[in-house]
Design a protein around this motif. Structure first.
Motif, PDB file in Angstrom:
ATOM      1  N   SER A   1       5.123  -5.989  37.779  1.00 19.27           N
ATOM      2  CA  SER A   1       5.084  -6.462  39.162  1.00 19.27           C
ATOM      3  C   SER A   1       6.252  -7.394  39.445  1.00 19.27           C
ATOM      4  O   SER A   1       6.823  -7.385  40.539  1.00 19.27           O
ATOM      5  N   TYR A   2       6.614  -8.223  38.463  1.00 18.85           N
ATOM      6  CA  TYR A   2       7.775  -9.102  38.628  1.00 18.85           C
ATOM      7  C   TYR A   2       9.076  -8.305  38.522  1.00 18.85           C
ATOM      8  O   TYR A   2       9.978  -8.455  39.349  1.00 18.85           O
TER       9      TYR A   2
ATOM     10  N   ARG B   1       2.190   6.751  49.394  1.00 22.93           N
ATOM     11  CA  ARG B   1       3.600   6.360  49.269  1.00 22.93           C
ATOM     12  C   ARG B   1       3.813   4.868  49.533  1.00 22.93           C
ATOM     13  O   ARG B   1       4.774   4.460  50.185  1.00 22.93           O
ATOM     14  N   LEU B   2       2.921   4.060  49.015  1.00 24.35           N
ATOM     15  CA  LEU B   2       3.033   2.607  49.179  1.00 24.35           C
ATOM     16  C   LEU B   2       3.907   2.020  48.079  1.00 24.35           C
ATOM     17  O   LEU B   2       3.643   2.229  46.894  1.00 24.35           O
ATOM     18  N   PRO B   3       4.934   1.276  48.409  1.00 26.98           N
ATOM     19  CA  PRO B   3       5.751   0.655  47.361  1.00 26.98           C
ATOM     20  C   PRO B   3       4.991  -0.476  46.691  1.00 26.98           C
ATOM     21  O   PRO B   3       4.230  -1.202  47.325  1.00 26.98           O
ATOM     22  N   GLY B   4       5.187  -0.606  45.388  1.00 25.18           N
ATOM     23  CA  GLY B   4       4.519  -1.674  44.653  1.00 25.18           C
ATOM     24  C   GLY B   4       4.078  -1.204  43.289  1.00 25.18           C
ATOM     25  O   GLY B   4       4.271  -0.044  42.912  1.00 25.18           O
TER      26      GLY B   4
ATOM     27  N   VAL C   1       9.362   2.735  45.575  1.00 25.45           N
ATOM     28  CA  VAL C   1       8.414   3.817  45.319  1.00 25.45           C
ATOM     29  C   VAL C   1       7.181   3.245  44.621  1.00 25.45           C
ATOM     30  O   VAL C   1       7.243   2.186  43.994  1.00 25.45           O
ATOM     31  N   PRO C   2       6.051   3.928  44.714  1.00 26.57           N
ATOM     32  CA  PRO C   2       4.853   3.459  44.016  1.00 26.57           C
ATOM     33  C   PRO C   2       5.020   3.575  42.500  1.00 26.57           C
ATOM     34  O   PRO C   2       5.543   4.569  42.004  1.00 26.57           O
ATOM     35  N   ILE C   3       4.578   2.551  41.801  1.00 25.91           N
ATOM     36  CA  ILE C   3       4.508   2.574  40.336  1.00 25.91           C
ATOM     37  C   ILE C   3       3.049   2.331  39.972  1.00 25.91           C
ATOM     38  O   ILE C   3       2.496   1.273  40.267  1.00 25.91           O
TER      39      ILE C   3
END
Length: 355
Positions: free
Chosen positions: A100-101, A141-144, A108-110
């Motif tokens: 996350s950091y 398709r949410l980035p984070g 892109v989503p991870i």
């Protein structure tokens, strides 16, 4: 057609049971893909696979997070619709915080997935977790950075990577800070958990630039201490040649720890904090109450002793953040300030309760 990067790192989801022993086996990675493709059929996206390392997650070290980050970066993540990382359950929460950091600016989503049982075990939900993670990436398709893990009630929960806690003993279940996951996958659709502590979907937008310096690294020179009745601080003796860069001291749920004084100060956290400060070792407290909250007298004594409170952050994320702050050469001079005031997470929004 969506193209996803599937990153294998080992763990139970990449293991095989031989008799009563479970250990990693590289061939299990292809088995996970084969099992998923059998279920998905023609609806499966294109999968590109890689394996930076293959270990049981209890053997993971902080430098492995950098290896993982660089391996993914080499694949040009923006070429993919999303990235899925298989991981062991034991240190999943720490790795989720670290990623996350490291990927706070991802576009892109991870999604990280795991399994409490090897794939051949009927109780394994590894394939189901992969299936839910793929549906989440392709549909939302949410980035984070997220963790997708099905609980024993059959709920495929999505956790923010910065908020997931360690798997609970005896139940092997995960929960997020505040007791609230980010959402849940049902029949291939994502259902967010709407609550004041959770960011709204429209707030998850990628940053225009990275907030991390180029020399980002993690150190193991951070000591983590948990409170318990009778904790004897005299066992923690540091000299100039053998001392940590920082100490993270966990607290009871009320943001308290022992302050009872005795002649030697053996059981007094304030006395320990004073001794550490004299040695130039900062002591951080986590999780601490918000600034406007009522405090027990013992909590106030800890602050008066010079401890640094960390608010709105899990112990797992706080520990990883300290490792990053004190392990990054360019951050080291301002590590204490950086730890307290940055919000280097994929949710990077002012309204977020996470740090």
């Amino acid at each position: 057609m969506d193209q996803l990067l599937l990153v294998f790192t080992g763990g139970t989801i990449g293991s095989i049971a031989t008799g009563r022993q479970i250990d990693v086996r590289s061939s299990v990675s292809s088995e996970l893909v084969d099992r998923y493709l059998q279920r998905a059929g023609e609806h499966a996206p294109q999968l590109t696979t890689m394996q930076p390392f293959n270990i049981l997650s209890e053997n993971l070290l902080p430098q492995d997070w950098i290896v993982l980050k660089e391996s993914i970066a080499d694949q040009q993540p923006e070429r993919y619709s999303g990235i899925i990382i298989t991981h062991g359950t034991d240190t999943l929460a720490y790795s989720a915080a670290a990623l996350s950091y490291l990927f706070h600016d991802t576009r892109v989503p991870i999604v990280m997935i795991a399994s409490n049982y090897p794939l051949a075990d009927p109780r394994s939900r590894g394939v189901q977790n992969l299936e839910a993670a793929i549906a989440f990436i392709c549909n939302e398709r949410l980035p984070g950075v997220f963790v997708c893990f099905e609980n024993k009630q059959g709920e495929a929960l999505l956790h923010l990577g910065s908020r997931i806690r360690q798997s609970a003993p005896f139940t092997d279940e995960y929960e997020s800070a505040y007791g609230l996951p980010f959402g849940q996958m049902k029949d291939g659709c994502f259902h967010p958990v709407e609550h004041a502590v959770n960011p709204k979907l429209e707030q998850l937008t990628p940053l225009s630039r990275s907030l991390l310096p180029q020399d980002a690294a993690f150190t193991t020179d951070v000591v983590y201490i948990q409170p318990y009745p009778g904790l004897d601080y005299s066992y923690y003796s540091f000299d100039q040649a053998n001392r940590p860069q920082a100490i993270l001291h966990d607290l009871y749920h009320s943001a308290t720890a022992g302050t009872r004084s005795d002649r030697e100060g053996r059981y007094s956290l304030p006395a320990f904090i004073h001794r550490c400060r004299q040695a130039g070792i900062p002591v951080y407290l986590c999780p601490f109450k918000e600034e406007n909250a009522q405090l027990y007298a013992t909590s106030s004594v800890l602050l008066e002793a010079g401890a640094i409170p960390l608010r709105g952050i899990t112990s797992e994320a706080a520990l990883v953040k300290l490792m990053l702050a004190y392990g990054t050469p360019s951050l080291h001079p301002i590590a204490a300030t950086w730890v307290q005031h940055t919000t280097l997470l994929h949710e990077h929004i002012a309204a977020s309760a996470a740090r």
